[in-house]
Design a protein around this motif. Structure first.
Motif, mmCIF file in Angstrom:
data_model
loop_
_atom_site.group_PDB
_atom_site.id
_atom_site.type_symbol
_atom_site.label_atom_id
_atom_site.label_comp_id
_atom_site.label_asym_id
_atom_site.label_seq_id
_atom_site.Cartn_x
_atom_site.Cartn_y
_atom_site.Cartn_z
ATOM 1 N N THR A 26 0.824 -1.203 0.000
ATOM 2 C CA THR A 26 0.000 0.000 0.000
ATOM 3 C C THR A 26 0.861 1.256 0.000
ATOM 4 N N ARG A 27 2.047 1.186 0.573
ATOM 5 C CA ARG A 27 2.921 2.354 0.614
ATOM 6 C C ARG A 27 3.475 2.697 -0.768
ATOM 7 N N TYR A 28 3.779 1.680 -1.563
ATOM 8 C CA TYR A 28 4.504 1.912 -2.807
ATOM 9 C C TYR A 28 3.766 1.471 -4.068
ATOM 10 N N LYS A 29 2.515 1.114 -3.948
ATOM 11 C CA LYS A 29 1.820 0.579 -5.122
ATOM 12 C C LYS A 29 1.647 1.610 -6.236
ATOM 13 N N ASN A 30 1.734 2.887 -5.923
ATOM 14 C CA ASN A 30 1.616 3.920 -6.954
ATOM 15 C C ASN A 30 2.970 4.417 -7.450
ATOM 16 N N ALA A 53 8.559 3.070 -9.835
ATOM 17 C CA ALA A 53 9.818 2.347 -9.652
ATOM 18 C C ALA A 53 9.595 0.874 -9.332
ATOM 19 N N ILE A 54 8.470 0.541 -8.719
ATOM 20 C CA ILE A 54 8.229 -0.847 -8.312
ATOM 21 C C ILE A 54 7.762 -1.656 -9.519
ATOM 22 N N TRP A 55 8.536 -2.685 -9.863
ATOM 23 C CA TRP A 55 8.215 -3.516 -11.028
ATOM 24 C C TRP A 55 7.510 -4.807 -10.651
ATOM 25 N N GLY A 56 7.696 -5.288 -9.448
ATOM 26 C CA GLY A 56 7.070 -6.543 -9.043
ATOM 27 C C GLY A 56 7.333 -6.811 -7.576
ATOM 28 N N TRP A 57 6.798 -7.930 -7.083
ATOM 29 C CA TRP A 57 6.917 -8.298 -5.673
ATOM 30 C C TRP A 57 7.415 -9.735 -5.571
ATOM 31 N N LEU A 86 -4.491 -8.396 -2.862
ATOM 32 C CA LEU A 86 -5.480 -7.550 -2.193
ATOM 33 C C LEU A 86 -5.229 -6.073 -2.470
ATOM 34 N N TYR A 87 -3.956 -5.716 -2.733
ATOM 35 C CA TYR A 87 -3.583 -4.309 -2.840
ATOM 36 C C TYR A 87 -2.992 -3.943 -4.206
ATOM 37 N N ASP A 88 -2.546 -4.925 -4.960
ATOM 38 C CA ASP A 88 -1.932 -4.680 -6.269
ATOM 39 C C ASP A 88 -2.420 -5.766 -7.220
ATOM 40 N N THR A 89 -3.280 -5.379 -8.133
ATOM 41 C CA THR A 89 -3.888 -6.353 -9.044
ATOM 42 C C THR A 89 -3.083 -6.572 -10.314
ATOM 43 N N ASN A 90 -1.965 -5.874 -10.454
ATOM 44 C CA ASN A 90 -1.300 -5.840 -11.751
ATOM 45 C C ASN A 90 0.098 -6.451 -11.768
#
Length: 411
Positions: free
Chosen positions: A176-180, A183-187, A243-247
């Protein structure tokens, strides 16, 4: 990388609640469409960036963030130099440890969250400014969270355990902190969880004991993991992320299945698996919501696979790519490299070239060299490349040239 990190005492961590200086309402008002954020997977298994098919090679910048958490190093921004160095070499993303390696390494997170988040916010912001993609690996050392909470390591296999509750909380805070953030490409879940599953013996192959860094003083068979435990842990992680990142892509962080993974799973012996059994374990070890196939590929894999035919480094890539295509999950070679200290410079260079050739020939969507700007791996095995290691600049230049050829062919 295999057989390295248990002896390394690092301070690391992951993020939690809200991006620097931005309220959640402001973030929602300026929300970027999900399809424009990070890497995603098309229904046919094609890897996408900003909605378009994508291939690239990056690096493991293992301790780029965790170095900022060491006592007296909270203002360390040396990663900015590293990001600039990578940018100049057409290297677009990094995989990095975004969690404490040992229980003791969670002290900053537990005692001073504001500072912890300030450090991670600055790290993500620097990646944004320099347009470097990030693949954070959230639970690098599989025993750390259970040890932190006083549970056996096997509780990763209990979806109602304190370990999995902590995982869900951690995921919520970070995602939730970085989903927008662009820079974040994946988890990614963690590092090589599959290599510690189904190992035989009640009193053998147990997680390391290191009381001085927060492990319990004894271990038992309750600290061991089965394939079923792995599937629970990765499935619950994937569900929590969604739950927080659908993509964005979800990555296990696994290495190649052990050469005996199928036999260890089914009959508890070390007989070598066939190519078909390797494919079956790839699917089993990257379950459900994990929508990529992860392996870590090094020279010692050559001739380790398969029972029905000996495969070279390049052939293992071919076989794994074919399996990933069938599963409609893009392949991520999350680590690859060749150790000069172990193999000798000439052999290491040859192996490194073969690995890159396989990545290019078989059009692997995503791969990351081990390791960038991590000095402990200079003397230990001669595999570090970075700003202060000129002799291995050829490794980065080879990636630069491959990426530029790939991008030209895509346009």
């Amino acid at each position: 990388m295999k057989k390295i990190f248990y002896a390394t005492l690092l301070t690391a961590g992951i993020a939690a609640t809200g991006l620097t200086g931005c309220s959640s309402k402001k973030l929602e008002a300026n929300k970027i469409p999900d399809a424009a954020l990070g890497l995603s997977v098309r229904a046919d298994g094609t890897l996408l960036l900003k909605g378009k098919p994508y291939r690239a090679v990056g690096v493991n910048y293992f301790n780029a963030f965790s170095r900022t958490l060491e006592p007296g190093a909270w203002n360390d921004t040396s990663y900015r130099k590293g990001f600039r160095y990578l940018k100049a070499r057409s290297i677009p993303f990094v995989r990095f440890m975004c969690s404490g390696f040992w229980p003791v390494n969670f002290k900053l997170y537990q005692n001073n969250k504001d500072q912890y988040f300030k450090n991670l916010d600055a790290f993500v912001k620097a990646a944004e400014e320099l347009e470097i993609g990030l693949i954070p690996s959230l639970f690098w050392n599989h025993s750390t969270i259970p040890d932190l909470l006083g549970e056996p390591v096997g509780q990763w296999g209990n979806k109602d355990s304190k370990t999995n509750a902590f995982m869900r909380q951690y995921v919520q805070e970070v995602v939730t902190r970085y989903k927008n953030s662009p820079a974040i490409w994946g988890w990614e879940f963690g590092n090589e969880l599959n290599l510690v599953t189904d190992l035989p013996g009640d009193d053998a192959n147990l997680p390391q004991i290191a009381v001085e860094v927060g492990t319990p003083p004894t271990r038992s068979k309750a600290d061991k993991l089965s394939t079923q435990d792995l599937q629970v842990a990765l499935t619950e992680f994937g569900k929590a992320v969604r739950l927080y990142d659908t993509n964005r892509i979800i990555v296990s962080g696994n290495a190649n299945p052990r050469p005996s993974a199928y036999h260890l799973h089914t009959v508890k012996n070390w007989d070598k698996d066939s190519q078909e059994q390797y494919a079956e374990m790839l699917a089993i070890q990257n379950p459900g919501p994990v929508n990529t196939i992860s392996i870590h590929h090094y020279p010692d894999n050559a001739l380790a696979y398969f029972a029905d035919f000996p495969a070279s480094l390049k052939e293992i890539i071919r076989v794994t790519m074919e399996d990933a295509v069938k599963l409609k999950k893009p392949l991520f070679i999350g680590e690859f490299g060749a150790q000069e200290q172990i193999l000798g410079t000439g052999v290491a260079n040859k192996n490194y070239t073969e690995l890159l050739d396989g990545i290019e020939t078989y059009k692997v969507p995503l791969a990351a060299m081990w390791v960038f700007d991590y000095p402990p791996h200079d003397a230990e095995n001669g595999i570090n490349a970075g700003p202060d290691n000129g002799p291995r600049e050829y490794m980065l230049q080879a990636i630069k040239e491959l990426n530029e050829r790939t991008w030209q062919s895509n346009n």
